[in-house]
Design a protein around this motif. Structure first.
Motif, mmCIF file in Angstrom:
data_model
loop_
_atom_site.group_PDB
_atom_site.id
_atom_site.type_symbol
_atom_site.label_atom_id
_atom_site.label_comp_id
_atom_site.label_asym_id
_atom_site.label_seq_id
_atom_site.Cartn_x
_atom_site.Cartn_y
_atom_site.Cartn_z
ATOM 1 N N ASN A 34 -0.354 -10.354 2.437
ATOM 2 C CA ASN A 34 -0.289 -11.125 1.179
ATOM 3 C C ASN A 34 -1.156 -10.484 0.099
ATOM 4 O O ASN A 34 -0.756 -10.395 -1.062
ATOM 5 C CB ASN A 34 -0.742 -12.565 1.417
ATOM 6 C CG ASN A 34 0.265 -13.369 2.211
ATOM 7 O OD1 ASN A 34 1.446 -13.036 2.249
ATOM 8 N ND2 ASN A 34 -0.182 -14.423 2.861
ATOM 9 N N SER A 35 -2.353 -10.023 0.513
ATOM 10 C CA SER A 35 -3.251 -9.363 -0.446
ATOM 11 C C SER A 35 -2.647 -8.048 -0.931
ATOM 12 O O SER A 35 -2.771 -7.694 -2.114
ATOM 13 C CB SER A 35 -4.619 -9.098 0.193
ATOM 14 O OG SER A 35 -5.252 -10.300 0.557
ATOM 15 N N GLU A 36 -2.002 -7.306 -0.003
ATOM 16 C CA GLU A 36 -1.359 -6.048 -0.392
ATOM 17 C C GLU A 36 -0.238 -6.305 -1.398
ATOM 18 O O GLU A 36 -0.085 -5.569 -2.385
ATOM 19 C CB GLU A 36 -0.794 -5.346 0.842
ATOM 20 C CG GLU A 36 -1.855 -4.700 1.727
ATOM 21 C CD GLU A 36 -1.238 -3.943 2.888
ATOM 22 O OE1 GLU A 36 -1.466 -2.727 2.984
ATOM 23 O OE2 GLU A 36 -0.527 -4.558 3.687
ATOM 24 N N VAL A 37 0.564 -7.347 -1.154
ATOM 25 C CA VAL A 37 1.653 -7.699 -2.077
ATOM 26 C C VAL A 37 1.088 -8.088 -3.439
ATOM 27 O O VAL A 37 1.605 -7.680 -4.489
ATOM 28 C CB VAL A 37 2.515 -8.847 -1.488
ATOM 29 C CG1 VAL A 37 3.506 -9.364 -2.530
ATOM 30 C CG2 VAL A 37 3.255 -8.372 -0.251
ATOM 31 N N LEU A 49 6.726 -4.212 2.319
ATOM 32 C CA LEU A 49 5.695 -5.170 2.727
ATOM 33 C C LEU A 49 6.285 -6.563 2.947
ATOM 34 O O LEU A 49 5.897 -7.265 3.888
ATOM 35 C CB LEU A 49 4.586 -5.237 1.667
ATOM 36 C CG LEU A 49 3.543 -4.122 1.705
ATOM 37 C CD1 LEU A 49 2.644 -4.193 0.474
ATOM 38 C CD2 LEU A 49 2.689 -4.200 2.962
ATOM 39 N N LEU A 50 7.208 -6.965 2.090
ATOM 40 C CA LEU A 50 7.831 -8.280 2.261
ATOM 41 C C LEU A 50 8.637 -8.330 3.558
ATOM 42 O O LEU A 50 8.662 -9.357 4.248
ATOM 43 C CB LEU A 50 8.724 -8.596 1.055
ATOM 44 C CG LEU A 50 7.983 -8.860 -0.264
ATOM 45 C CD1 LEU A 50 8.965 -8.994 -1.419
ATOM 46 C CD2 LEU A 50 7.115 -10.118 -0.168
ATOM 47 N N THR A 51 9.283 -7.208 3.900
ATOM 48 C CA THR A 51 10.009 -7.133 5.173
ATOM 49 C C THR A 51 9.034 -7.234 6.346
ATOM 50 O O THR A 51 9.276 -7.962 7.317
ATOM 51 C CB THR A 51 10.797 -5.807 5.268
ATOM 52 O OG1 THR A 51 11.708 -5.725 4.170
ATOM 53 C CG2 THR A 51 11.562 -5.720 6.575
ATOM 54 N N GLU A 52 7.912 -6.483 6.255
ATOM 55 C CA GLU A 52 6.887 -6.527 7.303
ATOM 56 C C GLU A 52 6.314 -7.927 7.437
ATOM 57 O O GLU A 52 6.090 -8.423 8.553
ATOM 58 C CB GLU A 52 5.774 -5.530 6.983
ATOM 59 C CG GLU A 52 4.701 -5.444 8.057
ATOM 60 C CD GLU A 52 3.549 -4.526 7.677
ATOM 61 O OE1 GLU A 52 2.650 -4.325 8.519
ATOM 62 O OE2 GLU A 52 3.534 -4.002 6.535
#
Length: 418
Positions: free
Chosen positions: A78-81, A183-186
């Motif tokens: 979430n932080s990466e997104v 990232l959303l897929t992960e």
């Protein structure tokens, strides 16, 4: 020139912001990779221990730790997104700003081209210079033509440079969008895994309720064993304190005798604590200070690790108990290493495994559940020196690790490196 200054400041801001965000993103990736290593370690242990017919406390603690780590990993994603969203927003704004600046540069350049067209031949330039009122004005008009040509060339270079910056930022923006999609897929995959693990956890909790009596008996047996181990540790530490006290008292007695013989006043003995006895010698005082100065930076006692039970009070079903250290799951056959230099206080075998206690001035570290040991009482050890090999029981290869100051138990998580 003001426009050029604004362009330079904008470019500088882009560079600084990009570096800062990159550092944050790199740190998040490192944390995520470290968490994944712990999850993999826990899963390997669960795969190995699940073959046993009876559910163990270690399996319950492992699945609880795994779920906690998976939730932490999702939080990091979430932080990466969020970081990427900020980068995308900033890069989009930068592209718009650069395009606006490019439009202004082109308009200025078009004006200079029109002026150059009106004064394109040498005759008109000469007439403009000869029409000067005096020599000084003529000189200034000559310099003007020279500087105008140089400035026009610079404007063309700035236009080309700005276009390249826009192209570069569009490439970065496209990369950001792809990273966000990945990232959303992960994140979605991790949520699916988390759901499966929570289902497994619920099944285990349901099984606990059916085995409540057995679990209470297991915890009671664990309490009895740990109480015996604690008595052995405390007795050994108390003996160290008593030896240090007797040595200090003997030194004070000899000092008093010497003072009387020399006709000097007898030194007044200061009131001492257990800590002051244990750090009476310069070597012990140095070790204590060194240990204390490394709070939060001590190395882990094993190479691969995941804390499956933390320091303090715990409740399992209707049973309560206290953990005076931390339980660290590691790999099969992992070497157990000293977290700081010191001296081996004792090595003892109890209930089929070994305990090693090290003294570091008035601090002590205790390593429980060793299959074999490679040190003996009185040995000097260095930081990261191997003490033995961890034993593996029904809960897997779990090291119980404690830190004490005198007889006071301390939370090891506050002392080992994050």
């Amino acid at each position: 020139m003001k426009l050029l200054q604004r362009l330079f400041l904008l470019f500088l801001f882009i560079c600084v912001t990009t570096v800062a965000l990159a550092q944050t993103s790199a740190e998040l990736r490192r944390n995520k990779e470290a968490i994944q290593r712990e999850i993999d370690l826990l899963q390997r242990n669960l795969n190995e221990t699940s073959s046993t017919k009876r559910l163990t406390m270690g399996q319950i603690r492992a699945i609880n730790s795994k779920i906690r780590l998976m939730q932490n990993k999702i939080s990091i994603i979430n932080s990466e997104v969020k970081n990427l969203d900020n980068q995308i927003h900033e890069n989009t704004n930068e592209v718009h700003s650069l395009k606006s600046q490019l439009g202004q540069l082109k308009n200025e350049y078009a004006g200079m081209v029109r002026f150059a067209q009106r004064n394109r031949n040498a005759y008109e330039k000469m007439m403009f210079i000869f029409a000067s009122d005096n020599f000084n004005q003529a000189y200034k008009r000559i310099k003007y033509f020279q500087q105008f040509g140089q400035y026009r060339k610079k404007q063309a270079d700035y236009i080309q440079g700005t276009q390249k910056k826009i192209e570069y930022k569009i490439v970065v923006l496209d990369k950001n969008l792809k990273e966000k999609s990945n990232l959303l897929t992960e994140q979605q995959q991790e949520k699916v895994k988390l759901g499966k693990n929570k289902t497994e956890q619920a099944q285990m909790l349901n099984q606990i309720s059916r085995q409540e009596k057995q679990f209470r008996q297991d915890i009671a047996a664990r309490k009895r064993k740990q109480a015996e181990i604690d008595r052995a540790i405390r007795s050994a530490i108390q003996r160290e304190i008593e030896l240090a006290r007797k040595k200090a008292e003997e030194e004070e007695r000899l000092a008093a005798q010497k003072a009387i013989a020399e006709g000097r006043p007898v030194p007044v003995a200061k009131e001492k604590t257990n800590s002051s006895y244990l750090t009476a010698s310069p070597e012990s005082a140095k070790l204590s200070a060194g240990f204390e100065n490394n709070r939060g930076r001590l190395p882990w006692p094993v190479g691969q690790y995941s804390i499956v039970e933390r320091f303090g009070n715990h409740t399992e079903g209707q049973a309560n108990y206290t953990n005076d250290g931390i339980n660290i799951l590691t790999e099969q056959g992992a070497a157990v290493k000293a977290v700081f230099e010191g001296e081996v206080l004792f090595v003892r075998e109890l209930y089929g495994t070994y305990i090693v206690a090290l003294r570091h001035g008035d601090y002590f570290t205790i390593y429980q559940n060793l299959k074999t040991v490679s040190v003996a009482k009185g040995n000097k050890v260095e930081t990261k020196q191997t003490l033995g090999v961890v034993a593996s029981k029904e809960d897997g290869p779990v090291l119980h690790f404690e830190i004490m100051r005198g007889q006071t138990k301390l939370n090891p998580e506050a002392w080992i490196a994050k």
